[in-house]
Design a protein around this motif. Structure first.
Motif, PDB file in Angstrom:
ATOM      1  N   GLN A  10      -5.406   7.055   5.276  1.00  0.00           N
ATOM      2  CA  GLN A  10      -6.457   6.057   5.417  1.00  0.00           C
ATOM      3  C   GLN A  10      -7.454   6.109   4.268  1.00  0.00           C
ATOM      4  OE1 GLN A  10      -8.348   6.241   9.255  1.00  0.00           O
ATOM      5  NE2 GLN A  10      -6.549   5.505  10.341  1.00  0.00           N
ATOM      6  N   MET A  55       0.807  -1.212   0.000  1.00  0.00           N
ATOM      7  CA  MET A  55       0.000   0.000   0.000  1.00  0.00           C
ATOM      8  C   MET A  55       0.841   1.263   0.000  1.00  0.00           C
ATOM      9  SD  MET A  55      -1.478   2.724   1.767  1.00  0.00           S
ATOM     10  CE  MET A  55      -1.209   2.410   3.508  1.00  0.00           C
ATOM     11  N   ASN A  90      -9.712  -6.135   3.917  1.00  0.00           N
ATOM     12  CA  ASN A  90      -9.269  -5.828   5.275  1.00  0.00           C
ATOM     13  C   ASN A  90      -9.308  -7.060   6.164  1.00  0.00           C
ATOM     14  OD1 ASN A  90      -8.525  -2.974   5.978  1.00  0.00           O
ATOM     15  ND2 ASN A  90     -10.399  -2.541   4.851  1.00  0.00           N
ATOM     16  N   TYR A 145       0.033   4.467  -2.223  1.00  0.00           N
ATOM     17  CA  TYR A 145      -0.363   5.704  -1.546  1.00  0.00           C
ATOM     18  C   TYR A 145       0.441   6.902  -2.041  1.00  0.00           C
ATOM     19  CZ  TYR A 145      -0.133   9.025   2.421  1.00  0.00           C
ATOM     20  OH  TYR A 145      -0.109  10.142   3.223  1.00  0.00           O
ATOM     21  N   TRP A 180      -5.235   3.745   1.925  1.00  0.00           N
ATOM     22  CA  TRP A 180      -5.767   2.423   2.271  1.00  0.00           C
ATOM     23  C   TRP A 180      -7.124   2.134   1.642  1.00  0.00           C
ATOM     24  CZ3 TRP A 180      -3.196  -1.528   3.786  1.00  0.00           C
ATOM     25  CH2 TRP A 180      -3.878  -2.665   4.223  1.00  0.00           C
TER      26      TRP A 180
END
Length: 510
Positions: free
Chosen positions: A308, A151, A408, A155, A312
């Motif tokens: 986030q 990630m 998740n 990101y 994510w």
């Protein structure tokens, strides 16, 4: 000419792609409450109430904006019970020349939509959901050829794409991309200073929905007694502004902390509104960045929050659509134990589990560390079937939709994808929980005891988990030190841990 536009319960956005370029006078918007969507898992009562109330409020907002809305309520006697069944009835009512829809968020619904054109002999245009920052093709291009889909690197690309928290030279604000190391402070002993999220008393529309849910879904988990969710975009934005003003500044420091009787701490409680469409994710991130630029929030909090969402959240969506429908069945650690009943009532002597599950049943909410390092950690080290764990998370959280929940749970929490998403299993002993919470002080188990009847179950199960999964995990470089420590233990200690762990695990099914 009539265009029929179905709008789903997680598409409650005025700028939905299906509406783009459409004349409101030539369209009918179809909104459907259907039994199939409320019962494919036993969704938390408050989750169902939030979505249905938000849908009804959104229909009113669309009508006020000049759209014609054909709205089908769940308890109407002729309700067909499915999207496809309701679309068939709507076609009979409106005789559309074509259907335009924004792609759904889940494989299950997309499969149904892809059959509509052949089934109804009406042209169907399925548009990409542009409320997300990263389109499917862009994520697939990023992922192509990579040995590991981490990630952090994705990101950074999203930061560059959006321009968020970049300086004038296009470099990360403050010199670093990630300030997570500054966001792990233990909980402060100052409960009176913890801000509380806004509470929205139910209006007439929501009260009607709450009555419907109480009558129809009495056997579903959770309570409606604490229902104070925002159900309109206007109220969701009020919650957003409240978070930025009162909680964002300390969100970073304490985002991993846990306190007895404090379910929200400095968290935003905005994910249910992002995931159903009441809030725009990029606009939210821009508002958070503006608070930083104005000196109202530190960089570690601002960066952690933005990560986030554009990191994510976008990343797990990419994983979900790239990996396909069979992702839910993966089980790399061959975990098969049934989900214990206390996941639904919180009746367990493990105080941390009771706290996390209890607030979940009350509020349809727990923050990311409670999900990952309490309920998820326990399921992982206890060897619980990851598909059962996935279904539980999908059921009980107001922000849970399969595209975001499944990676998740299966990937991050349960390591069931074998490391595609996470570089190591998120397993820990009771020490981590004790360091990040005040839960252990009121537990009947001793967090410092390693073996015996009083030993914290997380201590027993952590080492037992490593032991029984050594064939799969023993070569994982991030677990090299724990495995070396395990190898050094005397055989009698290992045998005691195995025996105590077995006794505890056997007790879960009695």
């Amino acid at each position: 000419m009539t265009i029929l536009i179905p709008i789903l319960g997680d598409q409650l956005s005025p700028n939905l792609s299906a509406l783009e370029g459409v004349d409101p006078q030539a369209a009918v918007l179809l909104m459907m409450e259907v039994d199939e969507e409320t019962t494919y898992v036993r969704h938390h009562k408050a989750k169902i109430a939030l979505i249905l109330s938000a849908m009804r409020h959104h229909a009113e907002a669309l009508r006020a904006a000049g759209w014609t809305v054909d709205y089908v309520k769940l308890d109407e006697p002729d309700n067909a019970g499915s999207f496809t069944g309701e679309l068939a009835r709507a076609i009979e009512r409106h005789h559309p020349d074509r259907i335009i829809a924004t792609e759904p968020g889940e494989w299950r619904v997309r499969a149904a939509m892809e059959e509509w054109q052949d089934r109804f002999d009406v042209p169907v245009e399925l548009r990409e959901d542009d409320r997300f920052i990263c389109p499917h093709a862009e994520f697939d291009t990023w992922a192509e050829g990579r040995k590991q889909l981490r990630m952090e690197f994705f990101y950074r690309d999203m930061r560059r794409k959006t321009g968020l928290l970049l300086d004038d030279e296009g470099k990360p604000e403050g010199g670093d991309w990630n300030y997570d190391s500054e966001n792990r402070k233990p909980p402060p002993n100052e409960p009176l200073l913890i801000p509380q999220p806004l509470r929205f008393p139910p209006d007439a529309i929501t009260r009607e929905v709450l009555d419907l849910v109480a009558r129809r879904f009495g056997n579903h988990p959770g309570s409606l007694d604490h229902f104070v969710f925002a159900t309109t975009a206007q109220d969701a934005r009020k919650q957003q502004d409240h978070f930025i003003q009162h909680a964002l500044a300390r969100f970073g420091d304490y985002q991993d902390a846990m306190l007895i009787g404090q379910p929200f701490l400095w968290h935003s409680i905005l994910s249910p509104y992002l995931n159903c469409g009441l809030l725009d994710p990029l606009a939210l991130c821009q508002a958070v960045e503006a608070a930083y630029r104005a000196g109202k929030a530190p960089l570690n909090a601002t960066e952690g929050f933005i990560r986030q969402i554009i990191g994510w959240r976008e990343y797990v969506r990419g994983i979900y659509w790239r990996e396909g429908p069979d992702y839910a069945q993966r089980n790399a650690l061959n975990a098969t134990r049934p989900l214990p009943g206390f996941y639904y009532d919180g009746q367990t002597d493990m105080h941390c589990m009771a706290q996390a599950i209890g607030q979940t049943m009350d509020h349809a909410y727990a923050h990311h560390i409670q999900r990952l390092m309490i309920t998820g950690n326990f399921a992982l080290v206890a060897g619980i079937d990851p598909h059962a764990v996935h279904l539980w998370y999908l059921e009980v959280y107001a922000d849970a939709y399969e595209w975001v929940e499944l990676p998740n749970t299966l990937g991050m929490s349960q390591f069931a994808d074998g490391g595609l998403l996470a570089s190591k299993p998120y397993a820990s002993s009771g020490n981590y929980i004790n360091g990040m919470s005040n839960y252990c002080g009121q537990c009947r188990y001793d967090v410092k005891a390693k073996t015996g009847a009083k030993a914290c179950p997380f201590n027993l199960l952590y080492w037992d988990f490593l032991d029984r999964n050594e064939a799969v995990l023993g070569k994982n470089q991030r677990l090299a030190m724990p495995y070396r420590n395990w190898a050094k233990r005397p055989d009698k200690d290992k045998q005691a841990i195995r025996a105590d762990a077995k006794r505890f695990l056997d007790s879960l099914t009695r």
